[in-house]
Motif scaffolding. Structure first.
Motif, short mmCIF file in Angstrom:
data_model
loop_
_atom_site.label_atom_id
_atom_site.label_comp_id
_atom_site.label_asym_id
_atom_site.label_seq_id
_atom_site.Cartn_x
_atom_site.Cartn_y
_atom_site.Cartn_z
N ALA A 27 0.82 -1.18 -0.09
CA ALA A 27 0.04 -0.01 0.02
C ALA A 27 0.85 1.24 0.17
CB ALA A 27 -0.75 -0.11 1.22
N SER A 28 0.41 2.30 -0.54
CA SER A 28 0.96 3.48 -0.93
C SER A 28 0.14 4.82 -0.66
CB SER A 28 1.84 3.52 -1.97
OG SER A 28 2.66 4.77 -1.99
N LYS A 29 0.65 5.94 0.07
CA LYS A 29 -0.48 6.79 0.41
C LYS A 29 0.03 7.89 -0.48
CE LYS A 29 -1.83 10.04 4.27
NZ LYS A 29 -1.59 10.19 5.44
N TYR A 30 -0.76 8.95 -0.75
CA TYR A 30 -0.61 10.21 -1.59
C TYR A 30 -1.37 11.42 -1.18
CZ TYR A 30 -0.13 13.27 -5.75
OH TYR A 30 0.09 14.26 -6.58
N THR A 48 0.74 9.98 -12.43
CA THR A 48 1.59 9.73 -11.05
C THR A 48 1.45 8.36 -10.43
OG1 THR A 48 0.86 11.95 -11.04
CG2 THR A 48 2.01 10.94 -9.04
N LEU A 49 0.45 7.70 -10.61
CA LEU A 49 0.17 6.60 -10.07
C LEU A 49 1.42 5.32 -10.27
CD1 LEU A 49 -1.58 4.85 -8.09
CD2 LEU A 49 -2.99 3.91 -10.06
N GLN A 50 1.78 5.16 -11.59
CA GLN A 50 2.84 4.23 -11.95
C GLN A 50 4.09 4.52 -11.12
OE1 GLN A 50 2.21 1.26 -13.14
NE2 GLN A 50 4.26 0.91 -12.79
N LYS A 51 4.40 5.78 -11.06
CA LYS A 51 5.53 6.35 -10.55
C LYS A 51 5.73 6.06 -9.03
CE LYS A 51 6.19 10.19 -13.57
NZ LYS A 51 6.10 11.78 -13.82
N LEU A 52 4.53 6.27 -8.23
CA LEU A 52 4.11 6.11 -7.04
C LEU A 52 4.52 4.58 -6.53
CD1 LEU A 52 3.25 7.48 -4.40
CD2 LEU A 52 0.92 6.61 -4.74
N ILE A 53 3.94 3.57 -7.53
CA ILE A 53 4.06 2.29 -7.16
C ILE A 53 5.25 1.56 -7.30
CG2 ILE A 53 3.32 0.09 -8.23
CD1 ILE A 53 0.45 1.13 -8.68
N THR A 54 6.27 2.43 -8.35
CA THR A 54 7.45 1.91 -8.67
C THR A 54 8.53 2.42 -7.62
OG1 THR A 54 7.23 2.38 -11.02
CG2 THR A 54 9.54 2.04 -10.42
N ARG A 55 7.98 3.65 -7.19
CA ARG A 55 8.99 4.22 -5.95
C ARG A 55 8.77 3.41 -4.64
NH1 ARG A 55 7.62 9.59 -3.96
NH2 ARG A 55 6.40 9.69 -5.94
N ASN A 56 7.62 3.08 -4.53
CA ASN A 56 7.31 2.36 -3.18
C ASN A 56 7.89 0.65 -3.31
OD1 ASN A 56 6.03 1.76 -0.68
ND2 ASN A 56 4.28 0.97 -1.98
N ASP A 57 7.64 0.04 -4.61
CA ASP A 57 8.43 -1.13 -4.68
C ASP A 57 9.89 -1.17 -4.43
OD1 ASP A 57 6.05 -2.33 -5.04
OD2 ASP A 57 6.12 -2.59 -7.32
N LYS A 59 11.59 1.17 -2.68
CA LYS A 59 11.95 1.27 -1.29
C LYS A 59 11.94 0.12 -0.53
CE LYS A 59 10.41 5.96 -0.46
NZ LYS A 59 9.51 6.70 0.16
N LEU A 60 10.66 -0.68 -0.58
CA LEU A 60 10.53 -1.90 0.00
C LEU A 60 11.43 -3.24 -0.42
CD1 LEU A 60 6.54 -2.10 0.04
CD2 LEU A 60 7.93 -1.96 2.05
N ASN A 61 11.78 -3.20 -1.65
CA ASN A 61 12.91 -3.95 -2.02
C ASN A 61 14.10 -3.68 -1.34
OD1 ASN A 61 11.06 -5.51 -3.70
ND2 ASN A 61 11.65 -4.61 -5.57
N ASN A 62 14.55 -2.51 -1.45
CA ASN A 62 15.84 -2.08 -0.54
C ASN A 62 15.93 -2.46 0.84
OD1 ASN A 62 16.67 -1.02 -3.10
ND2 ASN A 62 16.25 1.07 -2.56
#
Length: 143
Positions: A27-30, A48-57, A59-62
């Motif tokens: 889940a991600s919050k905007y 913006t949605l796809q960028k948000l999902i990619t950035r969240n993924d 972060k979580l993978n790191n």
């Protein structure tokens, strides 16, 4: 994928819930700010949605943090599950470092305030006790 737009008390936010490539729930919050118009929501979804999902993924993978589902063989009572879901919905979502820092600051201030009030209560109690003892001694003295 699910997008929920809600008012958190000061800003309008969008909560994006989706299943990642690994198959875990994410889940991600905007934060939209003031009440978003239809056009703003549409722009968010398309640009913006796809960028948000990619950035969240990323972060979580790191951080290599994943939420694992409960064991499949263990059944949960539907009423208990509903209570759990409602409890999660009510819980506030902390999304930014600033919010996290503010929460920590609030907790520290709360602890300090409790400590001050406890010390104040103890002093007051001690003062009352001493006053009581003093009155008792005065009574014993006589006139």
């Amino acid at each position: 994928m699910k997008l929920t737009i809600y008012f958190d008390g000061s800003f309008w936010c969008g909560l994006v819930e989706y299943e990642s490539i690994q198959g875990d729930y994410r889940a991600s919050k905007y934060v939209f700010g003031p009440e978003p118009k239809d056009k703003e929501v549409e722009d968010f979804i398309y640009f913006t949605l796809q960028k948000l999902i990619t950035r969240n993924d990323e972060k979580l993978n790191n951080h290599s943090v994943s939420i694992k589902a409960d064991a499949v063989d263990k059944k949960i009572n539907p009423k208990k599950m509903q209570r759990k879901i409602n409890k999660e919905k009510r819980r506030s979502v902390v999304s930014t470092k600033a919010q996290l820092a503010m929460t920590e600051s609030r907790e520290q201030m709360k602890k300090a305030r409790k400590k001050r009030s406890r010390i104040k209560k103890e002093r007051l109690k001690k003062k009352k006790y001493e006053l009581k003892q003093k009155k008792k001694m005065e009574k014993k003295k006589g006139h």
